[in-house]
Enzyme design. Sequence first.
Site, PDB file in Angstrom:
ATOM      1  N   TYR A  26       0.818  -1.203   0.000  1.00 31.65           N
ATOM      2  CA  TYR A  26       0.000   0.000   0.000  1.00 31.65           C
ATOM      3  C   TYR A  26       0.860   1.265   0.000  1.00 31.65           C
ATOM      4  O   TYR A  26       0.458   2.295  -0.530  1.00 31.65           O
ATOM      5  CB  TYR A  26      -0.912   0.026   1.234  1.00 31.65           C
TER       6      TYR A  26
ATOM      7  N   TYR B 122       4.532   5.145  -2.525  1.00 28.51           N
ATOM      8  CA  TYR B 122       4.687   6.482  -1.955  1.00 28.51           C
ATOM      9  C   TYR B 122       6.113   6.689  -1.449  1.00 28.51           C
ATOM     10  O   TYR B 122       6.639   7.800  -1.512  1.00 28.51           O
ATOM     11  CB  TYR B 122       3.681   6.696  -0.832  1.00 28.51           C
TER      12      TYR B 122
END
Length: 636
Positions: free
Chosen positions: A374, A378
Site C-alpha cells: 500500500y 509512496y
Amino acid sequence: MQSKQILLPDAQRHEAFLRSAQFAPELARIPFKWRNRVITAALAKMAWSSWYKVYESIATSFVREFAEQYVPAGVDLSQSDADIVATAERAAAGIVKMLWGAISDTHALQIMEDECASYGIELPEFDEAADTIARLVDARWWRRQLRKRVGRAFEAGNIRLGYVNYHGEPYASTEAVLARLAQNRRNAAALAATLVQNENGQQFSIAELAEKTTANKAIRRGELMLRINGFEQIARECGDQGIFITWTCPSRFHAMQHSGKPNNKFDGSTPREANAYLGKMTALCRSALARRGIGLYGFRIAEPHHDGCPHWHLLLFVRPTARYKTPHLQDVASRAIRIMKRYAWRVDRGEPGAFARRLDVKRIDWAKGSAAGYIAKYVAKNIDGVADHKTKEGYVVTADTEGDVELTPSARVEAWASRWGIRQFQQWGGAPVTVWRELRRIEENMLNEAPAAMRRAWDAVQKIDGEKRACWAEYLRAQGGALVPRKELAVTLAKDEKSVIGRYGETLRITPYGVRCSDLIGVVFKSVRHAWTPVQATGGRGVAVGIAVPRTRVNNCTHPDRPAPLNRSPDIARTICDEERTAIWACAAHNNLCPFPRIPGDQEKIDLLYEVAKLNACPYPRVVVTDTPSMRGNAT
C-alpha cells in the site's frame, strides 16, 4: 468648436492605469514573473467601479496588501543566489559597523533586531547576547536565513497566483526546483573536493563516505522498506488490524481546484502551515487513542497535492492494550477510525466534501496481499521516483525540461520538501532507529558476556551479503515489541556530553558512543567510531574560499614576530594580546568600517588599538576615531 470627449470603456481605463508610469512605483517591488497575474487580479477587483478615484484606490490598496504579505520588506525576490550571497556579506558587515557604535548590550540587541527586521528575518533568541552577536556578524548565517526567507516568500507568491498546479508547475515552482538542483550540485562538488583521514591513515572524500549512509537514496529507500516490512511481520504475528489512511487538509489550505481554477476559499496559508495543521490534528488524535487504550504503530508519509498543499499517507496497525476502555467492541480498527474522523472533520466541518475527502480509509485485508504494498509506491515516488508519478487526484505528472535541465517529478517533490522544511517520513511507535544504527557499529567481540536481549538485538541488525538479511521485526522483539515505551527499552543509546568550541562559540555536543542494556546496568557496549580530520586536497581537488570577518577577537593564524610596542604601561585597566589586537584590526580594516586604513603601517594600527584598550573599551569593540588629532584615541 469644442472637441467631442471620447470616454474609453472601463476595462481599458483600468488596465491603462495599472500599466501607467504613475502606477509603476507600486509594481516595483513585485517580481517580474508575477506582474501580469497581479494586474489581472487587480483588474478583477476594479471591475465594478467606473470612477477613477475609486478604482485607482482599489488597485493601489490591493497591490500594497499583496506586496506586504508576499514580498518581505527590504528583500528583492528577483535576486539570484549570487545576489543573496552578496546581500548576506553586506548585512554582516553592516551589523559589525553598527555594533561599533553600540553603548550597551540593550542598544546592541536593538540594533540587531532592527537590522533583521529590515530584511524580514526574526532575531534569534539566546540567553547570552554574545551568542546572538556571533551569528549576526557571520555572513554564512545571513546567507542561510536570506535563502530561506526569499525562497519561501517567492514560493508562497507562486502558489497564491496559481503558478503551482498540475496544469503549470506541479508540486513546486520551476525556480524552486532549479534552486534545489543547483544547491545539490554545489553540495556534491564540495563533498567530493573535501578529503578526510581517520586514525588508521585511510583517506576518503566526504562524498564517498556519504554514499555509505542514508544520504544515499537507494540505502534510504531500502531501510524504510525494511522497517515497514518489519512492522507488518509483527502485526501478522500479533493479529493486529491494519489500516491505510490518507489525511487531507480543509479547503482553505488549497490554492487551486482539481480543474486548475483558483480556489476562492484559499486563505493564503503556506504548505508549512498546512503541514503544521496536520501535525496538530494527528497529535490530538493519537492522544485520544492512547486515552482509550488503543495501541498504534506504523509510518506516515507527507507528500504534496498538485498545488503544493501537503497530505499525509498513514500505514497504521492497531491493537487493544491493557488499558482498553471498550472491551465489548472487538473491532478496534473501526473504533480507531471513528476517532480519527472526529479530528479530521473538526475544523471547517460544514464545508462541502469534508466528509468525503478529508479522511480516506482502507482496511488492509491480509488475504489480498502485503500491507507494505500500500505504501511502497509512496516511498519510491518521494525518494527517487517511479514509472508513473500520479497525484492524489489521479493526474500523471511527467518530467519537464528547463533549458538543458530535466525536472523530474521526484526532483519537484524533493524541492517542495526542502523549500518548506517538511519532514517526509516519520515512524510512529516501535523502537528507535538510532539504536538500530548504533548496534551496527558494534563489533562482535564486544558481546562476549552480553545479556541475551543485547545479543538478540545485535544479531537482528547484522547483514551479510548473500547469507543473512537484517530483520526489523526481530529487533522489535528484542526491544520489547512494537508498542514498548521508551523507558522500558531493552537497549538504549549511550551518550557523551561535552562542551566544544563551534563556529558561534561554546556549545554542548551530545554524541552517541555505544549502547546500554537494561539487563546489565553500568556497562556500555562501545561502538566503532573513527576520528576524521580534514587533509590538504591534492591532485586537482580544491574548494574556493573567501575572507570573512572574524567572529571573535581570537585569531588562530600564525603571525611573524613583531617588536614590542613602545611606552606600554603594565598597570593598564585591560590588556589584550597581539593576536587579539590583530583580529580587531582585521575586522575593521578588511571591511573599511573605520578610519584605520588611513594609518600607513600595520604596527601603527595595532598601537592605536592598544591605546584604545587602555581606556577599557567594551568588547564589541566600540572605537571612534576622527580626523581631529586632539580627539584621536577617545572611546565611547
